[in-house]
Every structure is written in structure tokens, then in C-alpha cells.
Design an enzyme around this catalytic site. Structure first.
Site, PDB file in Angstrom:
ATOM      1  N   ARG A 130     -21.160 -25.803  76.312  1.00 51.11           N
ATOM      2  CA  ARG A 130     -20.562 -24.533  75.892  1.00 51.11           C
ATOM      3  C   ARG A 130     -19.040 -24.703  75.845  1.00 51.11           C
ATOM      4  NH1 ARG A 130     -18.776 -19.862  79.225  1.00 51.11           N
ATOM      5  NH2 ARG A 130     -18.614 -18.087  77.836  1.00 51.11           N
ATOM      6  N   HIS A 160     -12.455 -16.976  73.900  1.00 51.26           N
ATOM      7  CA  HIS A 160     -12.286 -17.148  75.337  1.00 51.26           C
ATOM      8  C   HIS A 160     -10.792 -16.953  75.625  1.00 51.26           C
ATOM      9  CE1 HIS A 160     -14.404 -19.042  79.010  1.00 51.26           C
ATOM     10  NE2 HIS A 160     -13.235 -18.587  79.446  1.00 51.26           N
ATOM     11  N   GLU A 172     -16.457 -12.689  78.613  1.00 43.93           N
ATOM     12  CA  GLU A 172     -15.941 -11.804  79.660  1.00 43.93           C
ATOM     13  C   GLU A 172     -14.924 -10.778  79.152  1.00 43.93           C
ATOM     14  OE1 GLU A 172     -14.595 -14.007  83.041  1.00 43.93           O
ATOM     15  OE2 GLU A 172     -16.559 -14.843  83.451  1.00 43.93           O
ATOM     16  N   ASN A 199     -22.163 -14.377  83.187  1.00 47.34           N
ATOM     17  CA  ASN A 199     -21.356 -15.217  84.070  1.00 47.34           C
ATOM     18  C   ASN A 199     -21.415 -14.605  85.457  1.00 47.34           C
ATOM     19  OD1 ASN A 199     -20.683 -16.592  81.777  1.00 47.34           O
ATOM     20  ND2 ASN A 199     -18.494 -16.141  81.852  1.00 47.34           N
ATOM     21  N   GLU A 256     -21.999 -19.087  82.809  1.00 46.37           N
ATOM     22  CA  GLU A 256     -21.055 -19.687  83.757  1.00 46.37           C
ATOM     23  C   GLU A 256     -21.519 -19.387  85.171  1.00 46.37           C
ATOM     24  OE1 GLU A 256     -16.878 -18.646  83.509  1.00 46.37           O
ATOM     25  OE2 GLU A 256     -16.907 -18.903  81.328  1.00 46.37           O
ATOM     26  N   TYR A 276     -20.313 -15.139  89.596  1.00 49.96           N
ATOM     27  CA  TYR A 276     -19.568 -15.867  90.626  1.00 49.96           C
ATOM     28  C   TYR A 276     -19.740 -15.296  92.027  1.00 49.96           C
ATOM     29  CZ  TYR A 276     -17.384 -18.624  87.004  1.00 49.96           C
ATOM     30  OH  TYR A 276     -17.191 -19.500  85.970  1.00 49.96           O
TER      31      TYR A 276
HETATM   32  C1  FCB Z   1     -14.312 -17.055  84.441  1.00 45.65           C
HETATM   33  C2  FCB Z   1     -13.744 -17.585  83.155  1.00 45.65           C
HETATM   34  C3  FCB Z   1     -13.582 -19.076  83.123  1.00 45.65           C
HETATM   35  C4  FCB Z   1     -13.124 -19.617  84.456  1.00 45.65           C
HETATM   36  C5  FCB Z   1     -13.991 -19.100  85.569  1.00 45.65           C
HETATM   37  C6  FCB Z   1     -13.631 -19.626  86.929  1.00 45.65           C
HETATM   38  O1  FCB Z   1     -13.885 -15.753  84.643  1.00 45.65           O
HETATM   39  O2  FCB Z   1     -14.538 -17.214  82.062  1.00 45.65           O
HETATM   40  O3  FCB Z   1     -12.713 -19.410  82.070  1.00 45.65           O
HETATM   41  O4  FCB Z   1     -11.792 -19.341  84.636  1.00 45.65           O
HETATM   42  O5  FCB Z   1     -13.943 -17.711  85.602  1.00 45.65           O
END
Ligand code: FCB
Length: 477
Positions: free
Chosen positions: A92, A136, A181, A309, A382, A311
Site C-alpha cells: 500500500r 495521504h 484518515e 487504520n 494500517e 492504533y
Molecule cells: C497514521 C498515518 C501514517 C502514520 C501512522 C503512524 O495516522 O496514516 O501515515 O503516520 O499513523
């Protein structure tokens, strides 16, 4: 270097059972143009908002810029060979808008498109499926000067740019993502100002969010017109949002942040409407007069898949009158209308970004999208972690990152077992890169990059991930 509050090292994973993913599961890794390409002034590329922002003193840690980054622009062949060595099924990447359409209007720049043609051809020749993200975060600077995403016209410019890329690459790229995002583009870019273009105005952030989604809808239509067989989606960053306690005020704080972080995007994109409670929360910020008839129908143009995405999780509490907000969320806030909600840390292990590690949150997030919003195939576009890495004897033994991936892949598998049509997973990131406002100080890569020599060293997590891909799952440890 191991962080005392980090997850267990590999040896402690011993009793975890093996897991197999569905046949054809798409194993990938992700990057973004400004974070890796460098060659900022080459091949006809003109500045984006991130060039301007990173060259503005005080905006990025240590004054780092993406001028050179990982020099991927000049190392495309070797980088794709590395991907092949790791066995990636998909890669990607994002296209730099000012590289293929300098200035953001007018004809395509053939030299810019050629770079992506070579990249895609190189991927295909190694059997790696290209997964293209159109935006992006690198808006051409002249479009920002003309108003940026708070201006409606930027959405139309994005659709024109999409057509240029679709015409040039549509014959060889099957998977297309419009935006990466939009929350970050809108609320960090125009709300807190922590990201480019660094403006701080709640109403502008809300307008930006709307016009990003409008641009997405127009781009989906442009892609369908240019390439009817393309698989088209969008990538949103989602968080479970929990109240810190049972008090109604905490529960309400969680509802508000969930509205801004998640439902602001999920509802228009997948249901064709803004949530009424979110609009009420934002009443003091904007009257939503920027939303025109037909916009929500455009925004909710049917998709083929949704990228998530993931985290971490947010845990929030009711405002305490007079209290200082957490430094990470310092004013001006990226939460317009809810600036005083408190973000609570639970004392659980964190990554080098200070983000709490919460693998069950991935299960919750994927189930929520599937159960509340859509039957479409989902992809984790992500997921990953920053840790402080040390090169010892030419090796990087990143056990913390490896454990993070292991835990989140187990969560992804759990979501599949719960009925989520999860079709693929992209590790963030293939290699260390320019981590936005943090510059090169945060390392998310499975491959270590020495920014002086540009030498790449696959870390332990990369070797481990290659084995996961080879087995289509996780081995018993
Ligand atoms: C996300 C982004 C990516 C990277 C990660 C850690 O928010 O899409 O570009 O910075 O975080």
C-alpha cells in the site's frame, strides 16, 4: 531498547496457539509518499502543504523535513526487491498529488506518473498487488493558498486529479483508496494545527472534514467512470472510545469524542447522514451551512471495501473546570466543541508515541464497522507501533514491535471468527520514515533505515512477518 512498560518479549508468547487465516488473505505493508519518497523538488514535483509546514521553524521536531526521507524515489527497485524478499502479497503506497499534477490543477506531469508506473510494474513483476492511496495528506500548496480543504472547490480538484491517476494507472492497479484518515487531515490539519497546513479553527476543521468526504465521493465516481472494474474504498482511522467511569458525565464525554473521531466519518460515508447528536455538539462551532443538497448522496456513493487504520483506544472523562488538558491534546484542540473533555491514561503499556497498546480494541473496532455499518469487505490498512530501536551488530531485535504485531494479528483473527469479512492486513510501516510532526524521531518500520547511509536492515519483526505470510498465519511459538 526495551521499554519497561512494553508488552512481553517473544519468549513469553510461548503458549499462544497457532492460527491460520482464510485462504487468499492479503498480507501487506504500507507507506505514504511524503514519508518515504524524498526527491521533493525533482521530476517536476512542486511543494505540498507538508513541504511548507516542515520547512516552517517549530512545526516539526528538530526541523526535520521530507526533502530526502528514505530516498525511495531513487531506490524503488531495491525497495521492491526487499518487499519481495519479505514475501509481501500487497504493498500500500500513496501517490503524491503535486508530483503527478504540480500545483494541483491542469494537466498531468508525465515524469511524475512515470515514477508510479515503474513502481507498479516493478510490484506486478514480483507478484505483489499494488494498493494505491490517492491522498495521504500532501495537498498541493497552491490549493491550500486558494482555501485548502475548508474550500468546497478543493473537492472538485481532487476528483480531477483522481481522473488523471486513474487514466494513467487504472490498467494495472486494481485496489484504490481515495483518502487516508480524513480525521487527521481535517482535525489535526485545521483544528489543532499539529499537522499541515497548521491552521487552528474548529469551524474550518469541520468544513475540511466535509469537503474531504465530498472529494472522496466525487473521486469514487471519477474512478468508476474511468475504470469500472476497480475495487474502490476509503481508509478511516478509528478508535474505541471508552468512558473512564460510569458517571453519566463520563459516558457523555465518550459519546462526544466517539462522534468526532469515528461517527463524523462513518455515518456520512456509510449511511449518508451526519449523526444528530454530533451536529448538536457542534452547534456552537458551525451551523453546517457548508453542507449542500446532494452532498451526502455523493459522499455515500457505494464502495467495494472499507479500510480501517487502528492504533489504540481513547479513554475519556468529563471536563474538570479549570483543569489543564493533557499535553498531547493541548489547545487549540482537535476536538472542536469538546475541547475540555479529558483524555485519561490507564497506566497500561504504551508505545514510543505514548499510545496505549490495546489489541482487543481492534476486535471491537472491526466488529463495530461490520455489525453497525456495512457488510463490505474490510481491510486493516494500517496497524503498527513505534519503539526505540537499537542496531547491534547490524541487527535490530525489535521484540516489542513483534509482540505488538502478534497481539493485533490474533485480534484480527478473532474478528474474523466473530464474522467480520476481514480480507487483508497492512503493517505500518514497511520501513522507518518521516513520522509527520515527529520527523524521524519515531520509528514504525519493520525495516530499519539509517538516514545517513540509506542502508535498510530488516528488523526481527520483518523476518517474523515474512514467516507469518509464508504460513498464512501464526505459528505456535
Ligand atoms: C497514521 C498515518 C501514517 C502514520 C501512522 C503512524 O495516522 O496514516 O501515515 O503516520 O499513523
Amino acid at each position: 531498547m526495551s521499554n519497561p512498560a512494553s508488552p512481553p518479549a517473544v519468549g513469553v508468547l510461548d503458549d499462544r496457539p497457532p492460527l491460520t487465516f482464510p485462504p487468499g488473505f492479503l498480507w501487506g505493508a504500507a507507506t505514504a509518499a511524503y514519508q518515504i519518497e524524498g526527491a521533493a523538488a525533482e521530476g517536476g514535483r512542486t511543494p505540498s502543504i507538508w513541504d511548507t509546514f516542515s520547512h516552517t521553524p517549530g512545526r516539526v521536531v528538530e526541523g526535520h523535513t521530507g526533502d530526502v526521507a528514505c530516498d525511495h524515489y531513487h531506490r524503488l527497485g531495491a525497495d521492491v526487491a526487499l518487499m519481495a524478499e519479505l514475501g509481501l502479497k500487497s504493498y500500500r503506497f500513496s501517490v503524491s498529488w503535486p508530483r503527478v499534477q504540480p500545483g494541483g490543477t491542469g494537466p498531468a506531469n508525465a515524469e511524475g506518473l512515470d515514477f508510479y508506473r515503474r513502481l507498479v510494474d516493478e510490484l506486478l513483476s514480483h507478484g505483489i498487488e499494488p494498493w494505491l492511496t490517492l491522498y495521504h495528506w500532501d495537498l498541493p500548496q497552491p490549493l491550500e493558498d486558494a482555501g485548502g480543504w475548508p474550500a468546497r472547490d478543493t473537492a472538485a480538484r481532487f476528483a480531477d486529479y483522481t481522473t488523471l491517476v486513474a487514466d494513467a494507472l487504472g490498467d494495472r492497479v486494481r485496489y484504490w483508496t481515495t483518502l487516508n484518515e480524513p480525521w487527521c487531515s481535517a482535525f489535526l490539519g485545521y483544528g489543532s494545527g499539529a499537522h499541515a497546513p497548521g491552521r487552528s479553527d474548529g469551524a474550518e476543521a469541520v468544513r475540511a472534514g466535509h469537503h474531504l468526504m465530498l472529494g472522496h465521493g466525487l473521486a469514487v465516481r471519477a474512478l468508476r467512470a474511468a475504470r469500472p472494474t476497480a475495487e474502490v474504498g476509503v481508509t478511516v482511522n478509528l478508535y474505541p472510545v471508552d468512558p473512564a467511569g460510569d458517571a453519566p458525565a463520563d459516558v457523555d464525554a465518550a459519546r462526544r469524542i466517539d462522534g468526532l473521531a469515528n461517527r463524523f466519518f462513518l455515518d456520512p460515508l456509510l449511511r449518508g447522514s451526519y449523526p444528530a447528536d454530533l451536529m448538536a455538539d457542534l452547534a456552537g462551532v458551525t451551523d453546517f451551512g457548508h453542507v449542500r443538497d446532494g452532498d451526502l448522496a455523493t459522499i455515500s456513493t457505494p464502495l467495494d471495501m472499507v479500510g480501517v487504520n487502528y492504533y489504540s483506544r481513547h479513554v475519556v472523562a468529563a471536563p474538570v473546570p479549570g483543569a489543564e488538558p493533557e499535553p498531547y491534546w493541548r489547545a487549540p484542540s482537535c476536538w472542536p466543541g469538546s475541547e475540555d473533555v479529558r483524555f485519561v491514561t490507564r497506566g497500561v503499556p504504551v508505545t514510543d508515541m505514548n499510545w496505549e497498546i490495546d489489541a482487543p480494541g481492534l476486535v471491537e473496532t472491526l466488529r463495530r464497522v461490520h455489525e453497525q455499518y456495512t457488510d463490505l469487505p474490510l481491510y486493516v490498512t494500517e496497524n503498527g507501533s513505534a519503539f526505540v530501536d537499537e542496531v547491534v551488530d547490524g541487527q535490530v531485535d525489535d521484540v516489542d514491535r513483534l509482540a505488538y504485531f502478534d497481539a493485533h494479528l490474533r485480534a484480527a483473527h478473532e474478528a474474523i471468527e466473530a464474522g467480520v469479512p476481514l480480507r487483508g492486513y497492512f503493517a505500518w510501516s514497511l520501513m522507518d520514515n518521516f513520522e509527520w510532526a515527529w520527523g524521524y524521531t519515531k520509528r514504525f518500520g519493520m525495516v530499519h533505515v539509517d538516514y545517513d547511509s540509506q542502508v535498510r536492515i530488516p528488523k526481527s519483526s520483518a523476518r517474523w512477518y515474512a514467516e507469518v505470510i509464508r504460513r498464512n498465519g501464526l505459528a505456535a511459538q
